[in-house]
Design a protein around this motif. Structure first.
Motif, PDB file in Angstrom:
ATOM      1  N   ALA A 117      -6.583  12.620 -68.246  1.00 14.78           N
ATOM      2  CA  ALA A 117      -5.371  11.790 -68.266  1.00 14.78           C
ATOM      3  C   ALA A 117      -5.718  10.351 -67.927  1.00 14.78           C
ATOM      4  N   LEU A 118      -5.041   9.443 -68.627  1.00 19.15           N
ATOM      5  CA  LEU A 118      -5.157   8.002 -68.362  1.00 19.15           C
ATOM      6  C   LEU A 118      -3.785   7.372 -68.513  1.00 19.15           C
ATOM      7  N   ASP A 119      -3.376   6.619 -67.498  1.00 18.42           N
ATOM      8  CA  ASP A 119      -2.107   5.889 -67.559  1.00 18.42           C
ATOM      9  C   ASP A 119      -0.943   6.816 -67.916  1.00 18.42           C
ATOM     10  N   GLY A 120      -0.956   8.006 -67.377  1.00 17.74           N
ATOM     11  CA  GLY A 120       0.156   8.926 -67.570  1.00 17.74           C
ATOM     12  C   GLY A 120       0.165   9.670 -68.887  1.00 17.74           C
ATOM     13  N   ARG A 121      -0.890   9.624 -69.669  1.00 14.39           N
ATOM     14  CA  ARG A 121      -0.927  10.364 -70.936  1.00 14.39           C
ATOM     15  C   ARG A 121      -2.256  11.092 -71.062  1.00 14.39           C
ATOM     16  N   ASN A 122      -2.244  12.184 -71.812  1.00  9.84           N
ATOM     17  CA  ASN A 122      -3.446  12.978 -72.019  1.00  9.84           C
ATOM     18  C   ASN A 122      -4.373  12.287 -73.007  1.00  9.84           C
ATOM     19  N   VAL A 123      -5.662  12.263 -72.684  1.00  9.18           N
ATOM     20  CA  VAL A 123      -6.659  11.607 -73.536  1.00  9.18           C
ATOM     21  C   VAL A 123      -7.889  12.481 -73.629  1.00  9.18           C
ATOM     22  N   ALA A 124      -8.770  12.137 -74.579  1.00  5.44           N
ATOM     23  CA  ALA A 124     -10.043  12.841 -74.704  1.00  5.44           C
ATOM     24  C   ALA A 124     -10.949  12.514 -73.520  1.00  5.44           C
ATOM     25  N   ARG A 125     -11.876  13.417 -73.271  1.00  2.90           N
ATOM     26  CA  ARG A 125     -12.819  13.203 -72.169  1.00  2.90           C
ATOM     27  C   ARG A 125     -13.576  11.887 -72.338  1.00  2.90           C
ATOM     28  N   LEU A 126     -13.960  11.606 -73.566  1.00  2.00           N
ATOM     29  CA  LEU A 126     -14.744  10.390 -73.793  1.00  2.00           C
ATOM     30  C   LEU A 126     -13.944   9.142 -73.437  1.00  2.00           C
ATOM     31  N   ALA A 127     -12.650   9.134 -73.702  1.00  2.00           N
ATOM     32  CA  ALA A 127     -11.828   7.963 -73.376  1.00  2.00           C
ATOM     33  C   ALA A 127     -11.814   7.717 -71.867  1.00  2.00           C
ATOM     34  N   ALA A 128     -11.703   8.797 -71.080  1.00  2.00           N
ATOM     35  CA  ALA A 128     -11.728   8.639 -69.625  1.00  2.00           C
ATOM     36  C   ALA A 128     -13.089   8.148 -69.149  1.00  2.00           C
ATOM     37  N   VAL A 129     -14.153   8.668 -69.744  1.00  2.00           N
ATOM     38  CA  VAL A 129     -15.504   8.238 -69.359  1.00  2.00           C
ATOM     39  C   VAL A 129     -15.710   6.761 -69.697  1.00  2.00           C
ATOM     40  N   LYS A 130     -15.212   6.337 -70.847  1.00  2.00           N
ATOM     41  CA  LYS A 130     -15.350   4.924 -71.218  1.00  2.00           C
ATOM     42  C   LYS A 130     -14.655   4.023 -70.210  1.00  2.00           C
TER      43      LYS A 130
ATOM     44  N   VAL B  31     -32.222  11.118 -60.216  1.00  2.00           N
ATOM     45  CA  VAL B  31     -31.258  11.417 -61.269  1.00  2.00           C
ATOM     46  C   VAL B  31     -29.988  11.943 -60.615  1.00  2.00           C
ATOM     47  N   HIS B  32     -28.907  11.177 -60.700  1.00  2.00           N
ATOM     48  CA  HIS B  32     -27.587  11.647 -60.272  1.00  2.00           C
ATOM     49  C   HIS B  32     -26.923  12.296 -61.486  1.00  2.00           C
ATOM     50  N   THR B  33     -26.435  13.504 -61.330  1.00  2.00           N
ATOM     51  CA  THR B  33     -25.836  14.215 -62.454  1.00  2.00           C
ATOM     52  C   THR B  33     -24.342  14.422 -62.225  1.00  2.00           C
ATOM     53  N   ILE B  34     -23.587  14.356 -63.319  1.00  2.00           N
ATOM     54  CA  ILE B  34     -22.136  14.547 -63.285  1.00  2.00           C
ATOM     55  C   ILE B  34     -21.790  15.649 -64.279  1.00  2.00           C
ATOM     56  N   ALA B  35     -21.244  16.746 -63.765  1.00  2.00           N
ATOM     57  CA  ALA B  35     -20.798  17.851 -64.608  1.00  2.00           C
ATOM     58  C   ALA B  35     -19.317  17.641 -64.904  1.00  2.00           C
ATOM     59  N   LEU B  36     -18.994  17.403 -66.175  1.00  2.00           N
ATOM     60  CA  LEU B  36     -17.648  16.990 -66.574  1.00  2.00           C
ATOM     61  C   LEU B  36     -16.919  18.141 -67.266  1.00  2.00           C
ATOM     62  N   GLY B  37     -15.673  18.339 -66.889  1.00  2.00           N
ATOM     63  CA  GLY B  37     -14.852  19.351 -67.559  1.00  2.00           C
ATOM     64  C   GLY B  37     -14.190  20.284 -66.564  1.00  2.00           C
ATOM     65  N   PRO B  38     -13.015  20.813 -66.915  1.00  2.00           N
ATOM     66  CA  PRO B  38     -12.292  21.672 -65.971  1.00  2.00           C
ATOM     67  C   PRO B  38     -12.955  23.019 -65.727  1.00  2.00           C
ATOM     68  N   ARG B  39     -13.796  23.498 -66.654  1.00  2.00           N
ATOM     69  CA  ARG B  39     -14.424  24.809 -66.476  1.00  2.00           C
ATOM     70  C   ARG B  39     -15.932  24.676 -66.643  1.00  2.00           C
TER      71      ARG B  39
ATOM     72  N   ASP C  37      -9.299  11.348 -61.847  1.00  2.00           N
ATOM     73  CA  ASP C  37      -9.406  10.888 -60.455  1.00  2.00           C
ATOM     74  C   ASP C  37     -10.752  11.278 -59.858  1.00  2.00           C
ATOM     75  N   ASP C  38     -11.202  12.511 -60.165  1.00  2.91           N
ATOM     76  CA  ASP C  38     -12.535  12.919 -59.704  1.00  2.91           C
ATOM     77  C   ASP C  38     -13.603  11.971 -60.238  1.00  2.91           C
ATOM     78  N   LEU C  39     -13.476  11.621 -61.522  1.00  5.75           N
ATOM     79  CA  LEU C  39     -14.470  10.755 -62.157  1.00  5.75           C
ATOM     80  C   LEU C  39     -14.499   9.379 -61.497  1.00  5.75           C
ATOM     81  N   ALA C  40     -13.325   8.821 -61.199  1.00  2.00           N
ATOM     82  CA  ALA C  40     -13.267   7.516 -60.530  1.00  2.00           C
ATOM     83  C   ALA C  40     -13.875   7.588 -59.130  1.00  2.00           C
ATOM     84  N   ALA C  41     -13.629   8.690 -58.428  1.00  2.00           N
ATOM     85  CA  ALA C  41     -14.188   8.847 -57.086  1.00  2.00           C
ATOM     86  C   ALA C  41     -15.710   8.964 -57.142  1.00  2.00           C
ATOM     87  N   VAL C  42     -16.228   9.659 -58.158  1.00  2.00           N
ATOM     88  CA  VAL C  42     -17.675   9.790 -58.304  1.00  2.00           C
ATOM     89  C   VAL C  42     -18.314   8.437 -58.596  1.00  2.00           C
ATOM     90  N   ALA C  43     -17.683   7.652 -59.472  1.00  2.00           N
ATOM     91  CA  ALA C  43     -18.210   6.323 -59.773  1.00  2.00           C
ATOM     92  C   ALA C  43     -18.283   5.467 -58.515  1.00  2.00           C
TER      93      ALA C  43
END
Length: 325
Positions: free
Chosen positions: A114-127, A232-240, A275-281
């Motif tokens: 989610a970004l700005d209250g709407r559902n988006v692709a994972r790549l959009a959030a990562v960008k 190497v810091h690794t980030i595992a992305l995705g709900p499952r 939110d998790d992604l922003a906290a990791v950054a």
């Protein structure tokens, strides 16, 4: 050349000022011009009609001499290269080289963030989050590797964080395939960092899948990273992930990414939401902190066009004065 020590002002070539008395030396030591040598008509003073006319000629000669001196002074001043020294803010610097390795497999198209209250692709959030992270790292050299079936360098290591952020924002799925070659992507990032001269070298690797493409395994490349002294810091992305769902090739292999981080001496992060992604950054930004203010580089603005322009105007005035004499 050195500065004159004046606050906010210096000269590029201060030794040029030694040329100022040159006309006086020339007048003193060069032999005088012989009468009639210039081809001009020499009029005896007895033939000048009146004292007023003589005074007018003398005044005109003084003006020409003054214009000549002004022309010379302006030329020497322009040659000396006057400059204003402007204040410059100190930039942060850490001496780190950071290479981002981004998974561009087909699963990054999934709309579960989610970004700005709407559902988006994972790549959009990562960008969004990744570009913000990159722009905050002023003072570091940042690069970007993208991987899927193949791995490619989207942005070489550079201090220009804005250009790397732009490269991330322009990344599109399908550029390097649609599978997930984690080992090859990490290997290319290590190759680019190995030649870098920095004391601290870091890879931030983000993936939302399991390694199913390429010629190398993530663990083998992690061992290489450890031997090279690259974290190497690794980030595992995705709900499952594979611990939640057995036999699904499109979920993230969190355990493999954890192994990469632990083997190389880095940190592992699990991200399920934006939110998790922003906290990791923010966490990685803090871990790889330690930036200090580098000595500011003074900025200089050239002022020589001003005396140069005045010299041109003076030369035109001198030519006009001679023609009207």
């Amino acid at each position: 050349m050195g500065a004159l020590g004046l606050s906010g002002f210096d000269l590029a070539a201060p030794l040029a000022l030694l040329l100022l008395p040159l006309p006086l030396f020339a007048r003193r030591f060069l032999p005088p011009e012989r009468a009639g040598g210039s081809g001009a008509l020499v009029v005896p003073g007895s033939l000048v009609a009146g004292v007023g006319r003589a005074e007018a000629l003398a005044a005109r000669a003084r003006r020409r001499a003054l214009l000549g001196w002004l022309l010379w002074v302006c030329l020497v001043a322009a040659l000396a290269g006057p400059r204003l020294v402007l204040p410059a803010a100190a930039l942060p610097a850490s001496g780190r080289e950071i290479m981002l390795a981004l998974d561009l497999s087909g699963s990054m198209e999934r709309i579960d963030f989610a970004l700005d209250g709407r559902n988006v692709a994972r790549l959009a959030a990562v960008k969004r989050v990744g570009a913000d992270f990159i722009r905050r790292r002023a003072g570091d050299r940042i690069g970007l590797v993208i991987f899927a079936d193949q791995a490619d360098v989207a942005a070489a290591l550079t201090f220009d964080t804005a250009s790397v952020a732009h490269a991330l924002e322009e990344a599109q799925i399908g550029l390097v395939g649609r599978s997930t070659g984690i080992g090859d992507g990490l290997g290319l990032a290590l190759k680019r960092l190995d030649a870098a001269p920095a004391r601290e070298k870091v890879v931030v690797l983000l993936s939302d899948g399991a390694n199913n493409a390429g010629q190398t395994t993530p663990h083998d490349v992690a061992v290489l990273a450890r031997d090279l002294g690259i974290k190497v810091h690794t980030i595992a992305l995705g709900p499952r992930d594979t611990a939640d769902v057995q036999g699904d090739p499109d979920v993230v292999d969190a355990e493999a990414l954890r192994d990469v981080a632990e083997t190389s001496g880095g940190r592992f992060f699990r991200v399920r939401t934006t939110d998790d992604l922003a906290a990791v950054a923010a966490s990685i930004d803090a871990i790889e902190g330690g930036r200090a203010k580098a000595p500011p580089v003074p900025l200089r603005r050239d002022l020589w066009p001003w005396p140069g322009g005045l010299a041109l105007l003076t030369a035109l005035a001198l030519i006009l004065a001679r023609r009207t004499a």
